[in-house]
Design a protein around this motif. Structure first.
Motif, PDB file in Angstrom:
ATOM      1  N   SER A   1       0.814  -1.223   0.000  1.00  0.00           N
ATOM      2  CA  SER A   1       0.000   0.000   0.000  1.00  0.00           C
ATOM      3  C   SER A   1       0.848   1.273   0.000  1.00  0.00           C
ATOM      4  O   SER A   1       0.594   2.194  -0.787  1.00  0.00           O
ATOM      5  CB  SER A   1      -0.925  -0.003   1.220  1.00  0.00           C
ATOM      6  OG  SER A   1      -1.673   1.196   1.280  1.00  0.00           O
ATOM      7  N   GLU A   2       1.839   1.346   0.872  1.00  0.00           N
ATOM      8  CA  GLU A   2       2.666   2.549   0.954  1.00  0.00           C
ATOM      9  C   GLU A   2       3.456   2.758  -0.334  1.00  0.00           C
ATOM     10  O   GLU A   2       3.600   3.896  -0.807  1.00  0.00           O
ATOM     11  CB  GLU A   2       3.608   2.460   2.149  1.00  0.00           C
ATOM     12  CG  GLU A   2       2.902   2.557   3.496  1.00  0.00           C
ATOM     13  CD  GLU A   2       3.882   2.592   4.648  1.00  0.00           C
ATOM     14  OE1 GLU A   2       5.109   2.657   4.398  1.00  0.00           O
ATOM     15  OE2 GLU A   2       3.425   2.555   5.819  1.00  0.00           O
TER      16      GLU A   2
ATOM     17  N   ARG B   1       2.578   1.695  -3.305  1.00  0.00           N
ATOM     18  CA  ARG B   1       1.620   2.054  -4.345  1.00  0.00           C
ATOM     19  C   ARG B   1       1.262   3.542  -4.271  1.00  0.00           C
ATOM     20  O   ARG B   1       1.165   4.225  -5.300  1.00  0.00           O
ATOM     21  CB  ARG B   1       0.363   1.193  -4.213  1.00  0.00           C
ATOM     22  CG  ARG B   1      -0.658   1.412  -5.329  1.00  0.00           C
ATOM     23  CD  ARG B   1      -1.718   0.332  -5.321  1.00  0.00           C
ATOM     24  NE  ARG B   1      -2.468   0.284  -4.080  1.00  0.00           N
ATOM     25  CZ  ARG B   1      -2.378  -0.685  -3.176  1.00  0.00           C
ATOM     26  NH1 ARG B   1      -1.541  -1.694  -3.370  1.00  0.00           N
ATOM     27  NH2 ARG B   1      -3.110  -0.664  -2.073  1.00  0.00           N
ATOM     28  N   THR B   2       1.103   4.049  -3.057  1.00  0.00           N
ATOM     29  CA  THR B   2       0.801   5.467  -2.875  1.00  0.00           C
ATOM     30  C   THR B   2       1.962   6.327  -3.362  1.00  0.00           C
ATOM     31  O   THR B   2       1.762   7.336  -4.056  1.00  0.00           O
ATOM     32  CB  THR B   2       0.524   5.770  -1.387  1.00  0.00           C
ATOM     33  OG1 THR B   2      -0.620   5.006  -0.961  1.00  0.00           O
ATOM     34  CG2 THR B   2       0.248   7.241  -1.171  1.00  0.00           C
ATOM     35  N   ALA B   3       3.196   5.922  -3.009  1.00  0.00           N
ATOM     36  CA  ALA B   3       4.383   6.667  -3.443  1.00  0.00           C
ATOM     37  C   ALA B   3       4.530   6.612  -4.960  1.00  0.00           C
ATOM     38  O   ALA B   3       4.933   7.605  -5.591  1.00  0.00           O
ATOM     39  CB  ALA B   3       5.628   6.082  -2.770  1.00  0.00           C
ATOM     40  N   TRP B   4       4.183   5.483  -5.551  1.00  0.00           N
ATOM     41  CA  TRP B   4       4.269   5.297  -7.000  1.00  0.00           C
ATOM     42  C   TRP B   4       3.314   6.245  -7.733  1.00  0.00           C
ATOM     43  O   TRP B   4       3.707   6.938  -8.671  1.00  0.00           O
ATOM     44  CB  TRP B   4       3.945   3.847  -7.331  1.00  0.00           C
ATOM     45  CG  TRP B   4       3.878   3.481  -8.777  1.00  0.00           C
ATOM     46  CD1 TRP B   4       2.753   3.166  -9.495  1.00  0.00           C
ATOM     47  CD2 TRP B   4       4.972   3.347  -9.695  1.00  0.00           C
ATOM     48  NE1 TRP B   4       3.074   2.851 -10.785  1.00  0.00           N
ATOM     49  CE2 TRP B   4       4.434   2.947 -10.947  1.00  0.00           C
ATOM     50  CE3 TRP B   4       6.344   3.519  -9.576  1.00  0.00           C
ATOM     51  CZ2 TRP B   4       5.229   2.730 -12.070  1.00  0.00           C
ATOM     52  CZ3 TRP B   4       7.141   3.296 -10.696  1.00  0.00           C
ATOM     53  CH2 TRP B   4       6.583   2.916 -11.928  1.00  0.00           C
ATOM     54  N   MET B   5       2.082   6.305  -7.298  1.00  0.00           N
ATOM     55  CA  MET B   5       1.102   7.165  -7.959  1.00  0.00           C
ATOM     56  C   MET B   5       1.434   8.641  -7.749  1.00  0.00           C
ATOM     57  O   MET B   5       1.242   9.469  -8.650  1.00  0.00           O
ATOM     58  CB  MET B   5      -0.304   6.856  -7.444  1.00  0.00           C
ATOM     59  CG  MET B   5      -0.805   5.457  -7.782  1.00  0.00           C
ATOM     60  SD  MET B   5      -0.656   5.054  -9.556  1.00  0.00           S
ATOM     61  CE  MET B   5      -1.704   6.317 -10.276  1.00  0.00           C
ATOM     62  N   LYS B   6       1.936   8.982  -6.576  1.00  0.00           N
ATOM     63  CA  LYS B   6       2.352  10.359  -6.318  1.00  0.00           C
ATOM     64  C   LYS B   6       3.480  10.759  -7.270  1.00  0.00           C
ATOM     65  O   LYS B   6       3.466  11.847  -7.860  1.00  0.00           O
ATOM     66  CB  LYS B   6       2.813  10.501  -4.863  1.00  0.00           C
ATOM     67  CG  LYS B   6       3.227  11.916  -4.465  1.00  0.00           C
ATOM     68  CD  LYS B   6       3.555  11.955  -2.977  1.00  0.00           C
ATOM     69  CE  LYS B   6       3.886  13.385  -2.531  1.00  0.00           C
ATOM     70  NZ  LYS B   6       5.144  13.880  -3.114  1.00  0.00           N
TER      71      LYS B   6
END
Length: 261
Positions: free
Chosen positions: A53-54, A56-61
Motif C-alpha cells: 500500500s505505501e 503504491r501510494t508513493a508510486w502514484m504520487k
C-alpha cells in the motif's frame, strides 16, 4: 533501432531470433521517449500493479508529479548483478524495467529461498542492482511480460524469491498496456503523440500482445437476425439451395436440422 544502436542486434540481423525481447524493448520504449512523460510513459507505468500500500501510494504520487523530458533512458546498462532491460532515471526516482516477450525468468535459485543480495533469481539480483544505483532516490522495479508469464512470476514473490525492501516491486502485462494505448490514442493530440501511440499500439498487435475482447463490437455493428439462413451453392451445375427451418421449438432436446428444397 535502439537495439541495433546498442549492439544487441548484429548489423546483419543474424542474431535477431535470439534478441526478440531486446528488439521489442528498444522499439517500444525507444518510441515513447520522443513524447513528454505525461503524454506517453505515464499512461504505461500507471498500469503497473504494486502490492504494498505505501509503495503504491508513493508510486502514484511520483507519476502524477512528473512531466516533460526531465528523465533519462538507459537501455541495457552493464552491472555486476546483470543487465536489466531499461533504467529510467528521474530527479528523485529510479525505475528499472525488465521486459519479457516469449521467455520467462532467466535464472532462479534451487532449494530454499535466500536473501535477495545472495540470490541468483533475476528479479532479486535486479532489485539489489537498483538499490545500489538509487543513491538515496526512491526506487522501483517493474516486471513487464505477457499476462501468462507475468501472473506466474507474480505468484512466486515471497515464495520462490525475495527482493530488496527498499525497492518497490510492480507487475504489468503487455495486454493491459495495449488496452491502455487504445484509450490513450482516442484522446491523443494530432501529430506526434497520435502517430507514436498508434505505432506502438500496432506493434503490440503484430506481436500478438493484444487481449481478445470478444465479439461485442462485431455484434453491435452486425447484429444477428433471427430469420432463415439460406445457402445457394452456385458452384454446382444443378442449382440447389438449403434453408434453416423457421420454426419455434417448444420442447427441449430437439435437434434443429436443415432440409433440402
Amino acid at each position: 533501432m535502439i537495439s541495433e544502436i546498442k549492439g544487441k542486434i548484429s548489423s546483419t540481423g543474424s542474431n535477431l531470433s535470439d534478441r526478440l525481447e531486446d528488439k521489442l524493448t528498444g522499439d517500444f520504449f525507444g518510441a515513447l521517449r520522443y513524447l513528454p512523460f505525461e503524454q506517453g510513459l505515464k499512461g504505461i507505468l500507471e498500469q503497473a500493479e504494486i502490492a504494498e500500500s505505501e509503495e503504491r501510494t508513493a508510486w502514484m504520487k511520483f507519476l502524477n508529479e512528473e512531466s516533460g523530458f526531465k528523465h533519462s533512458y538507459n537501455f541495457w546498462p552493464q552491472h555486476s548483478k546483470g543487465e536489466i532491460d531499461l533504467l529510467i532515471e528521474f530527479d528523485d526516482t529510479l525505475v528499472g524495467i525488465e521486459v519479457k516477450y516469449r521467455s520467462g525468468i532467466s535464472s532462479e535459485d534451487e532449494g530454499e529461498i535466500v536473501s535477495y543480495d545472495k540470490s541468483l533469481h533475476q528479479l532479486s539480483r535486479y532489485s539489489h542492482m537498483i538499490e545500489e544505483l538509487a543513491n538515496q532516490k526512491q526506487a522501483f522495479l517493474i516486471f513487464l511480460a505477457p499476462f501468462s508469464i507475468q501472473n506466474s512470476v507474480q505468484q512466486q514473490v515471497g515464495i520462490d524469491f525475495n527482493i530488496s525492501s527498499s525497492v518497490g516491486l510492480g507487475f504489468v502485462n503487455w495486454e493491459d498496456i495495449h488496452t491502455k494505448l487504445v484509450r490513450m490514442s482516442k484522446v491523443a493530440l494530432s501529430g506526434t503523440q497520435e502517430y507514436i501511440l498508434s505505432d506502438v499500439q500496432e506493434l503490440l498487435e503484430v506481436k500478438g500482445l493484444k487481449r481478445f475482447s470478444g465479439f461485442a463490437d462485431l455484434l453491435e455493428e452486425d447484429p444477428i437476425l433471427y430469420t432463415p439462413y439460406i445457402f445457394d451453392d452456385l458452384s454446382n451445375s444443378v442449382k440447389t439451395s438449403w434453408t434453416w427451418r423457421d420454426l419455434k421449438v417448444e420442447k427441449e432436446n430437439i435437434a434443429y436440422v436443415y432440409y433440402k428444397k
